[in-house]
Scaffold this active site. Structure first.
Site, short mmCIF file in Angstrom:
data_model
loop_
_atom_site.label_atom_id
_atom_site.label_comp_id
_atom_site.label_asym_id
_atom_site.label_seq_id
_atom_site.Cartn_x
_atom_site.Cartn_y
_atom_site.Cartn_z
CD GLU A 75 90.64 -8.70 80.03
OE1 GLU A 75 90.23 -8.53 78.87
OE2 GLU A 75 89.87 -8.63 81.01
CG HIS A 144 84.17 -16.03 85.33
ND1 HIS A 144 83.74 -16.13 84.03
CD2 HIS A 144 84.21 -14.70 85.60
CE1 HIS A 144 83.52 -14.91 83.55
NE2 HIS A 144 83.80 -14.04 84.47
C1 LIG Z 1 87.44 -10.54 78.74
C2 LIG Z 1 86.76 -10.21 80.01
N1 LIG Z 1 87.27 -9.25 80.82
C3 LIG Z 1 86.69 -8.91 81.98
C4 LIG Z 1 85.54 -9.56 82.39
C5 LIG Z 1 84.89 -9.19 83.73
N2 LIG Z 1 83.64 -8.48 83.49
C6 LIG Z 1 82.46 -9.12 83.51
S1 LIG Z 1 81.19 -8.09 83.11
C7 LIG Z 1 82.23 -6.78 82.92
C8 LIG Z 1 81.66 -5.44 82.54
C9 LIG Z 1 81.05 -5.46 81.20
O1 LIG Z 1 80.38 -4.24 80.99
P1 LIG Z 1 79.34 -4.09 79.81
O2 LIG Z 1 79.95 -4.63 78.55
O3 LIG Z 1 78.88 -2.68 79.77
O4 LIG Z 1 78.14 -5.07 80.15
P2 LIG Z 1 77.17 -4.97 81.40
O5 LIG Z 1 77.80 -5.78 82.50
O6 LIG Z 1 77.01 -3.54 81.76
O7 LIG Z 1 75.89 -5.60 80.95
C10 LIG Z 1 83.54 -7.15 83.16
C11 LIG Z 1 84.70 -6.23 83.09
C12 LIG Z 1 85.03 -10.57 81.55
N3 LIG Z 1 83.94 -11.27 81.91
N4 LIG Z 1 85.64 -10.86 80.37
#
Ligand SMILES: Cc1ncc(C[n+]2csc(CCOP(=O)(O)OP(=O)(O)O)c2C)c(N)n1
Ligand SMILES: Cc1ncc(C[n+]2csc(CCOP(=O)(O)OP(=O)(O)O)c2C)c(N)n1
Ligand SMILES: [Mg+2]
Ligand SMILES: [Mg+2]
Lengths: 339, 321, 339, 321
Positions: A75, A144
């Site tokens: 972000e 959230h």
């Molecule tokens: C700082 C932040 N930005 C966006 C999100 C929304 N979000 C939750 S999970 C996710 C994807 C994360 O992907 P990854 O690190 O590969 O973990 P996975 O969900 O695949 O286990 C996002 C963008 C968040 N929780 N925190």
């Protein structure tokens, strides 16, 4: 620069359609991107399947992956990127999936966007819009569920606006995108399915609150999800012969104090309904400024806010319990008018 | 050497001298209280600013930092306007509200001098991506320090630049210290150019005292970006002669380190080369120094005659309409 | 856990010495680290030459580089590190060189520190202290001059405290370090050279404002650098027979409303003196809460704040102009009391 | 294989099955509205959670994410307590205020399940540095996803860990997607282990479907950290069978991808090995599945009988005294 103005609205101008809040945001994005090729939308998964909250359906098909741009998860970085784009002729719209993530971009929002023009002595404009999806009722838990609406309202250089209905979402988002200054646009995730009339092609006036219901007994000011609760409460109060005036504050910066003052000068009574802790929020700011201004309170102003000392719980029963309810608004307004 | 490149190098030389003398003057004015708050000077780093910026073309932009006087002057900012800004006067580039950390001139491609470490990188990436979207042949440079390579925005910016093949060149002015901290106490490696690897684009170590090397490496990276081949990370090994800021005596530096670096002074190195090539006469350096000193002294004097802005004057700097 | 308590102060307890604000902070750090080996200080250049503002002189020599730990430049990261340390028995103190950098660590401050205990259902304490150096008068320009004091006061789970003098700096910092909860401790860079009495070994009470001067005509509430200006103004007002009560608010969370209310109930008049924009700050919060509480204003409350729509300028003349001055406080108090 | 390691592997097997069935049950309960808000399930990734956590010793800690049910159960959280948390009940690990994204149990070394991408890494580094300062022989692990390697905290945490030689192991659960985005659309390289290089410590690619490989690599990294040799970055190549969260149908996945990964199901792989070694009878898997299903069903039922907390009950969770 968008060609859109209030005077001469562009596109399917003036046409009134019933849309959901989600569709209204989609329409505002679509119309803005159609009207001005320098407008783009960026954020995490904005182009994937219409976006996480499905506000972006159809946009990538129409405008392509460059203008509907998926970003990595960073972000602070991609808001900085949007700032850089805005310095050389683009008008980026940044989607922040949950308003709770805004602090992750704290530097970009506090030290960069609002101060960038100032530090340069007015050499540049910074037409960046940040769409932040906030609010409770989703059972998303303490990291959230914040509206975050007042977090940045004290920052000179920034504009902060909140959308409570499909119609205002469209008009306010067009105004934000069209403005030359960095604007934080707050959506509430509990409102996406709401339906209402939308006037295409017309942008709202910057800094203008909206009196949604006229009344002479008590003024109720709210934002986002709390607006519909305030209106429902006003309906019930009317049944008991209490005429509540309901104001959708809309803009936190610039703050429409004149509109609220005019109403309270008429009613002498004020109930603030805010989905946030009262401390350091817009509700406290309004009550303080009106009181400093010497307004005559017929009865002390009142507030319905989140608990002073409790984060938002996941627990479904408790999440409902901590939010200002229609019943609580009715009860508080009654105490205020004394019947 | 063609007449062209010769005159270019003479310009480089004059510009480096101008920066050196400008910074010395800033120190003097700061001590005299005519410039207040803080200053971050770049004596010793002139080859990085001048050599890299010489690789820019019209329409290209760059972001730099609170230690950005070198870039600002290399981009052609009038020293009087710069001094006026440092003194907080109306005539300053930012109308006097910015100060030493914010010498900015959009008309010359200087779209940002940031006082927040690391904040300039994503901004440069944004400009670069915009050029890409607009179909412009332009490139963005971003100047920042070695210490800035440890903050999140460095990583986020390089990653986005790589994903989008943005026409941007990241330039680390590695002067071996982040404030009072030697690089090795905050950073686990010596060659920061290595930090390009996880993004899959080139990272190159450059002798930041040799303006020829700086210019060659930057030109290659800039043209690579212009050709749509994506970003590069350039690590310029250099040194700041003065302390971090204000009146920092830089006690934290080992004995002899400063002297060793001064033995490879970037201005001297270019002077030698120009003299050897016969492009500069043996007495020219002294003359150029004296001319420039006079120019800078006069610029500072004129700047001091500009009034302080009124609050009213600065209000339009907040919101655009 | 520190052994320090108000009841039984540790160390050179009770001894009163005259120290500068800088020395008082140094003494608090020193005494806390001596009293409890789990206390450590970390931040950028904290161990280098006594730290950027020379508050840490002698500490690294006494406690070594592990407990006086220089960090890389990464505020969000090292506040997260401090949080992690606090979960397994350490009591870190984080130094943030300029309060303006706090938003750079926005996620750690908004989503982690205050919510960490809550998300775990009370399984852990989070004894982290963040020392943030804020404030104007230094000619540091728009990205290095904010007090930032109200930025995080709305966050349940956090404590926020401000120090206006050597004595309070010592006592409040000891209290912050000693507390089991994440605490933002604000210093003002314009106060470091001030001298005053310091009681060693005694921590302040959490949440208690301090009435620094008693008076019956008007209440003046201030924090940080504005406190000495309020006191100077009270002195001048006294010469004209106006008795101003001066309150150093100290804690923004918990906010000592009872103390302010008690004073205003007596004086009926209030002047807020704040080195921040009024919107969404502690001043607005106090006026709002007192008004909601139905307090009787003999005359409308007044405020001296930074301009609503202007960042802090570098320009020396303008930086002085935008800050509330002693003269302005005097004039405002006079209007308030009507003579 | 010694009796010891054999029983260890049987435990691994049972734990992986427990996680699989737990997650399937969560999906069922979510669809039924007994669990609200959101869920992020880890079916397919069980070998990473179980194999890595098996390398931990008493006193070691770890941080994980909103997709942390696997780690929580591998660390020994009672499924009933976990279900109760997901249902928002008093009996939940966090008294019901945390929910699906925050299964936390300090008593078992689970010091954090974070809903903010990347936030857990610095916390783990902090715990590791604390152990170092306290002279404890303990280590901290941090589990996070491939998408998290693009956010600033990843860079900041790895850099600090390297500078301080912190006893920490960074574990990337690379399931090829960050929400709906394929890795390659947000990340310029394929092997994320490469991202250790700029910090000067090892980065290792591991087959995340093979629990033996996961355990071996993690054990080596953990013991390396314990021996004072500093951090490691492990990239576990794996896959999540279900969508990102809630009812995401995962339409963004190419045809056949899911099936291809299921052909290398981590539970099946270990079952085969155990059967081949004669440590598991041919019918044992079915039996274990049935036993576990019963255990999980009962746990869910019991959890549902726990009341929702009152606000009063949760107030002490905010401030400690
Ligand atoms: C700082 C932040 N930005 C966006 C999100 C929304 N979000 C939750 S999970 C996710 C994807 C994360 O992907 P990854 O690190 O590969 O973990 P996975 O969900 O695949 O286990 C996002 C963008 C968040 N929780 N925190
Ligand atoms: C986010 C942030 N943290 C800390 C600071 C304070 N600060 C200013 S300059 C500096 C050192 C930067 O070192 P480097 O990146 O090497 O640049 P140099 O000063 O050597 O040119 C620090 C820590 C800041 N301005 N911004
Ligand atoms: Mg440096
Ligand atoms: Mg993933």
């Amino acid at each position: 620069m968008s060609t859109l103005t209030d005077a001469a609205p562009a596109g399917a101008s003036g046409a009134v359609t019933d849309l959901t809040y989600r569709e209204a945001i989609n329409a505002a994005l679509d119309d803005a991107m159609a009207a001005d090729s320098s407008v783009l939308l960026m954020g995490e998964d904005v182009a994937a399947d219409g976006g996480v909250f499905k506000t972006n359906i159809g946009l990538v098909e129409k405008y392509g992956l460059a203008r509907v741009r998926n970003t990595p998860i960073c972000e602070n970085g991609f808001i900085g990127v949007a700032l850089g784009m805005s310095l050389v002729g683009m008008r980026p719209i940044v989607e922040i999936m949950f308003a709770d993530f805004l602090p992750t971009a704290g530097d970009a929002i506090v030290n960069q966007l609002p101060k960038y023009r100032y530090m340069s002595g007015g050499q540049t404009a910074v037409p960046v819009t940040i769409r932040a999806v906030g609010g409770a009722t989703g059972r998303f838990g303490t990291q959230h569920s914040a509206t975050g609406e007042s977090w940045f309202m004290h920052l000179p250089g920034l504009r902060v606006v909140t959308a409570s209905s499909p119609g205002s979402a469209y008009a306010l988002l067009r105004a934000a995108i069209n403005d030359q200054n960095p604007t934080l646009f707050y959506e509430h995730k509990g409102l996406y399915a709401r339906k209402g009339p939308v006037v295409r092609g017309v942008a709202a006036h910057i800094g203008a609150a909206a009196v949604l219901r006229a009344g002479s007994d008590v003024t109720i000011v709210a934002t986002l999800l709390m607006v519909e609760r305030a209106l429902a409460a006003a309906e019930k109060l009317a049944a008991d012969g209490i005429a509540a005036e309901v104001i959708d504050l809309r803009w936190l910066r610039p703050l429409d104090l004149p509109a609220v003052r005019a109403s309270v000068e008429k009613t002498g009574r004020l109930v603030i309904v805010e989905e946030q802790v009262h401390a350091a929020g817009w509700g406290a700011t309004i009550i303080s400024e009106l009181t400093i201004g010497g307004i005559r309170w017929a009865s002390p102003p009142r507030r319905l806010s989140l608990p002073d000392d409790l984060p938002i719980p996941y627990t479904p029963t408790l999440e409902d319990e901590v939010l200002p309810s229609v019943e609580a608004i009715v009860a508080t307004a009654r105490v205020s008018v004394g019947r | 050497m063609t007449a062209d490149t010769m005159s270019a190098r003479l310009d480089w030389y004059r510009t480096m001298v101008r920066i050196r003398i400008f910074e010395d003057k800033v120190q003097e004015l700061f001590m005299a209280g005519q410039i207040q708050g803080t200053t971050h000077l770049c004596q010793g780093q002139e080859a990085v600013s001048v050599g890299a910026i010489a690789a820019m073309r019209p329409g290209d932009v760059q972001t730099n930092t609170y230690r950005g006087h070198g870039e600002a002057l290399a981009l052609g900012m009038d020293p009087e306007v710069a001094f006026a800004e440092l003194m907080g006067r109306s005539k300053g580039g930012s109308g006097g509200v910015g100060g030493s950390m914010h010498l900015i001139d959009f008309s010359k491609g200087n779209i940002g001098a940031n006082a927040i470490v690391g904040a300039g990188l994503p901004i440069a990436v944004g400009a670069a991506v915009a050029f890409q979207m607009q179909g412009k042949p332009n490139v963005a440079l971003s100047f920042f320090g070695d210490g800035a390579t440890n903050i999140g925005t460095f990583h986020e910016a390089l990653n986005m630049a790589a994903v989008w093949a943005a026409p941007v060149v990241f330039i680390i002015t590695n002067n071996l210290y982040g404030e009072y901290s030697p690089l090795r106490t905050t950073t686990p490696i010596d060659d920061l150019a290595r930090r390009a690897d996880p993004y899959g684009f080139p990272g190159i170590v450059v002798d930041g005292q040799d303006i020829e090397a700086v210019h060659a490496a930057t030109t290659e990276a800039v043209e690579r970006a212009r050709a749509g081949k994506g970003p590069s990370l350039l690590e310029m090994k250099t040194y700041r002669y003065r302390g971090h800021s204000r009146s920092d005596p830089a006690k934290y530096r080992p004995d002899g380190e400063l002297e060793a670096w001064k033995a490879r002074d970037p201005i001297e190195i270019l002077a030698k080369a120009l003299i050897a090539a016969g492009d500069l006469g043996p007495n020219d350096p002294v003359e150029i120094r004296n001319e420039t000193q006079a120019e800078i002294d006069q610029a500072a004097e004129r700047a001091a005659t500009s009034p302080f802005p009124t609050l009213e004057e600065t209000r339009p700097y907040v919101y655009a309409d």
